[in-house]
Write a protein that holds these residues in place. Sequence first.
Motif, PDB file in Angstrom:
ATOM      1  N   ILE A   1      -6.354  -6.575  10.416  1.00 31.63           N
ATOM      2  CA  ILE A   1      -5.552  -7.697   9.899  1.00 31.63           C
ATOM      3  C   ILE A   1      -5.779  -7.770   8.396  1.00 31.63           C
ATOM      4  CG2 ILE A   1      -5.244 -10.204   9.957  1.00 31.63           C
ATOM      5  CD1 ILE A   1      -6.415 -10.136  12.824  1.00 31.63           C
ATOM      6  N   LYS A   2      -4.702  -7.803   7.618  1.00 27.73           N
ATOM      7  CA  LYS A   2      -4.872  -7.870   6.152  1.00 27.73           C
ATOM      8  C   LYS A   2      -5.064  -9.336   5.768  1.00 27.73           C
ATOM      9  CE  LYS A   2      -3.069  -5.487   2.043  1.00 27.73           C
ATOM     10  NZ  LYS A   2      -4.286  -4.867   1.552  1.00 27.73           N
ATOM     11  N   SER A   3      -6.275  -9.810   6.050  1.00 29.51           N
ATOM     12  CA  SER A   3      -6.576 -11.230   5.916  1.00 29.51           C
ATOM     13  C   SER A   3      -7.070 -11.563   4.516  1.00 29.51           C
ATOM     14  CB  SER A   3      -7.640 -11.573   6.965  1.00 29.51           C
ATOM     15  OG  SER A   3      -8.667 -12.327   6.415  1.00 29.51           O
TER      16      SER A   3
ATOM     17  N   GLY B   1     -16.654  -9.511   2.436  1.00 30.45           N
ATOM     18  CA  GLY B   1     -17.367  -8.253   2.690  1.00 30.45           C
ATOM     19  C   GLY B   1     -16.868  -7.150   1.761  1.00 30.45           C
ATOM     20  N   ASN B   2     -15.537  -7.084   1.615  1.00 26.28           N
ATOM     21  CA  ASN B   2     -14.934  -6.068   0.745  1.00 26.28           C
ATOM     22  C   ASN B   2     -15.329  -6.311  -0.716  1.00 26.28           C
ATOM     23  OD1 ASN B   2     -13.257  -7.030   3.033  1.00 26.28           O
ATOM     24  ND2 ASN B   2     -12.063  -5.211   2.616  1.00 26.28           N
ATOM     25  N   VAL B   3     -15.296  -7.571  -1.120  1.00 29.01           N
ATOM     26  CA  VAL B   3     -15.568  -7.920  -2.513  1.00 29.01           C
ATOM     27  C   VAL B   3     -17.026  -7.578  -2.876  1.00 29.01           C
ATOM     28  CG1 VAL B   3     -15.890  -9.939  -4.027  1.00 29.01           C
ATOM     29  CG2 VAL B   3     -13.784  -9.698  -2.703  1.00 29.01           C
TER      30      VAL B   3
ATOM     31  N   GLY C   1     -12.862   2.458   2.766  1.00 26.66           N
ATOM     32  CA  GLY C   1     -13.361   1.903   1.513  1.00 26.66           C
ATOM     33  C   GLY C   1     -13.192   0.388   1.501  1.00 26.66           C
ATOM     34  N   ALA C   2     -13.723  -0.253   0.451  1.00 22.88           N
ATOM     35  CA  ALA C   2     -13.580  -1.706   0.326  1.00 22.88           C
ATOM     36  C   ALA C   2     -12.117  -2.093   0.145  1.00 22.88           C
ATOM     37  CB  ALA C   2     -14.419  -2.206  -0.846  1.00 22.88           C
ATOM     38  N   SER C   3     -11.326  -1.203  -0.454  1.00 22.59           N
ATOM     39  CA  SER C   3      -9.882  -1.469  -0.582  1.00 22.59           C
ATOM     40  C   SER C   3      -9.092  -0.160  -0.497  1.00 22.59           C
ATOM     41  CB  SER C   3      -9.579  -2.200  -1.892  1.00 22.59           C
ATOM     42  OG  SER C   3      -9.909  -1.388  -3.000  1.00 22.59           O
ATOM     43  N   SER C   4      -9.536   0.732   0.382  1.00 21.28           N
ATOM     44  CA  SER C   4      -8.852   2.030   0.513  1.00 21.28           C
ATOM     45  C   SER C   4      -9.229   2.679   1.843  1.00 21.28           C
ATOM     46  CB  SER C   4      -9.269   2.966  -0.628  1.00 21.28           C
ATOM     47  OG  SER C   4     -10.661   3.213  -0.571  1.00 21.28           O
ATOM     48  N   ASN C   5      -8.469   3.673   2.238  1.00 22.00           N
ATOM     49  CA  ASN C   5      -8.844   4.514   3.387  1.00 22.00           C
ATOM     50  C   ASN C   5      -9.570   5.744   2.865  1.00 22.00           C
ATOM     51  OD1 ASN C   5      -5.876   3.259   4.577  1.00 22.00           O
ATOM     52  ND2 ASN C   5      -7.701   3.134   5.846  1.00 22.00           N
ATOM     53  N   VAL C   6     -10.398   6.334   3.737  1.00 17.85           N
ATOM     54  CA  VAL C   6     -11.260   7.458   3.341  1.00 17.85           C
ATOM     55  C   VAL C   6     -10.971   8.676   4.228  1.00 17.85           C
ATOM     56  CG1 VAL C   6     -13.664   8.242   3.149  1.00 17.85           C
ATOM     57  CG2 VAL C   6     -13.090   5.881   2.591  1.00 17.85           C
TER      58      VAL C   6
ATOM     59  N   ASN D   1      -4.861  -0.042   8.763  1.00 22.92           N
ATOM     60  CA  ASN D   1      -4.017   1.160   8.819  1.00 22.92           C
ATOM     61  C   ASN D   1      -3.145   1.171   7.565  1.00 22.92           C
ATOM     62  OD1 ASN D   1      -2.542   3.383   9.540  1.00 22.92           O
ATOM     63  ND2 ASN D   1      -1.528   2.426  11.291  1.00 22.92           N
ATOM     64  N   GLY D   2      -3.659   1.801   6.522  1.00 20.82           N
ATOM     65  CA  GLY D   2      -2.986   1.787   5.222  1.00 20.82           C
ATOM     66  C   GLY D   2      -1.572   2.345   5.304  1.00 20.82           C
ATOM     67  N   ILE D   3      -0.682   1.741   4.541  1.00 20.84           N
ATOM     68  CA  ILE D   3       0.686   2.273   4.471  1.00 20.84           C
ATOM     69  C   ILE D   3       0.624   3.637   3.770  1.00 20.84           C
ATOM     70  CG2 ILE D   3       3.033   1.855   3.633  1.00 20.84           C
ATOM     71  CD1 ILE D   3       1.999  -0.187   5.797  1.00 20.84           C
ATOM     72  N   THR D   4      -0.232   3.746   2.758  1.00 23.88           N
ATOM     73  CA  THR D   4      -0.406   5.030   2.068  1.00 23.88           C
ATOM     74  C   THR D   4      -0.963   6.060   3.055  1.00 23.88           C
ATOM     75  OG1 THR D   4      -1.087   3.620   0.232  1.00 23.88           O
ATOM     76  CG2 THR D   4      -1.238   6.000  -0.120  1.00 23.88           C
ATOM     77  N   ARG D   5      -1.875   5.627   3.902  1.00 27.33           N
ATOM     78  CA  ARG D   5      -2.433   6.496   4.953  1.00 27.33           C
ATOM     79  C   ARG D   5      -1.305   7.042   5.840  1.00 27.33           C
ATOM     80  NH1 ARG D   5      -3.879   5.956  10.244  1.00 27.33           N
ATOM     81  NH2 ARG D   5      -5.913   6.723  10.977  1.00 27.33           N
TER      82      ARG D   5
HETATM   83  N1  PLP Z   1      -8.250  -0.508   3.593  1.00 27.97           N
HETATM   84  C1  PLP Z   1      -8.482  -1.678   2.980  1.00 27.97           C
HETATM   85  C2  PLP Z   1      -9.682  -2.472   3.368  1.00 27.97           C
HETATM   86  C3  PLP Z   1      -7.606  -2.143   1.986  1.00 27.97           C
HETATM   87  O1  PLP Z   1      -7.827  -3.321   1.386  1.00 27.97           O
HETATM   88  C4  PLP Z   1      -6.492  -1.343   1.622  1.00 27.97           C
HETATM   89  C5  PLP Z   1      -5.561  -1.771   0.584  1.00 27.97           C
HETATM   90  O2  PLP Z   1      -5.768  -2.712  -0.131  1.00 27.97           O
HETATM   91  C6  PLP Z   1      -6.304  -0.127   2.275  1.00 27.97           C
HETATM   92  C7  PLP Z   1      -7.198   0.262   3.273  1.00 27.97           C
HETATM   93  C8  PLP Z   1      -5.145   0.761   1.937  1.00 27.97           C
HETATM   94  O3  PLP Z   1      -3.946   0.192   2.420  1.00 27.97           O
HETATM   95  P1  PLP Z   1      -2.551   0.506   1.744  1.00 27.97           P
HETATM   96  O4  PLP Z   1      -2.407   1.986   1.689  1.00 27.97           O
HETATM   97  O5  PLP Z   1      -1.562  -0.128   2.667  1.00 27.97           O
HETATM   98  O6  PLP Z   1      -2.578  -0.115   0.391  1.00 27.97           O
END
Ligand code: PLP
Length: 277
Positions: A143-145, A150-152, A177-182, A201-205
């Motif tokens: 959920i993109k809450s 935790g991320n910060v 990642g804290a704000s990315s997929n790995v 589930n990142g849209i970029t992913r």
């Molecule tokens: N995972 C986390 C925890 C994120 O916060 C983000 C983006 O902010 C992503 C993955 C990547 O998602 P997206 O590719 O949709 O930006």
Amino acid sequence: MTIIYYNGEFRDDQVTLDYNDRGYQFGDGIYEVVRVYDGRLFTAREHFERLVRSAGEILITAPKTVDEYIEICEQLIEKNQLADGNIYIQVTRGVAVRNHAFPEHAEPVTLMYTYEAGRPLKGMQDGVKVITAEDIRWLRCDIKSLNLLGNVLNKEKAVRAGAVEAVQIRDGVVTEGASSNVYIIKDGTIYTHPANNLILNGITRQVIKECAEELLIPFHEETFGPDELLAADEVFISSTTLEVTPVVQVDEKVIGGPGPVARKLQQAFDEKIQTGR
Ligand code: PLP
């Protein structure tokens, strides 16, 4: 002056936020960040479908449809003459006297605004350093809450170590990642954590998965641990703002690179940007 969208209206950026907004007091809401390249939205439909889903998962009915959100974005781009940047969208449960339980009568509050941002060209070209950190987040990372503590905290740890990202590890498994997929690459195959409750589930992913399929590069949604991370041929991270960013160092270990698979994916991703996908 920036024109923002707040609760049904386009207005200047001097809005008054209610101190009883549950987004402010509880982090009770969801958000998205959508990329704009050369005045055009990129994968906006996918982002708004995820926004509607995130809202539903915390029992908020998204106030608008996917098409309506896209229309508001188009208007914000136009009103702000945005060429390259992002659109931030958040929806909170609404305003009510403070009480953990859901209020009976609260209308969701929507905020949408644009900001300028260039592509992360230096990191994409040279690669970046990451650190590893314990994944201390809750168990609904799908959920993109708005709850991002935790991320910060992990992102701050990374920045203080001179790194760009914290690769999070839960129970011996690399999540994201804290704000990315790995992703890691071993013997020509890409590995990344399955899209379950432990990652977003990142849209970029999803675009990268599509690129990999088109390039006939095996893409395995399988877990891997920190040892495999350190022993990988290549490592990269992805997000709306980072695109495909190669990782050249994990903690003290220099991976080297950027490697050939990351380069191919960058090129394929760039073509998606140019063609609007
Ligand atoms: N995972 C986390 C925890 C994120 O916060 C983000 C983006 O902010 C992503 C993955 C990547 O998602 P997206 O590719 O949709 O930006």
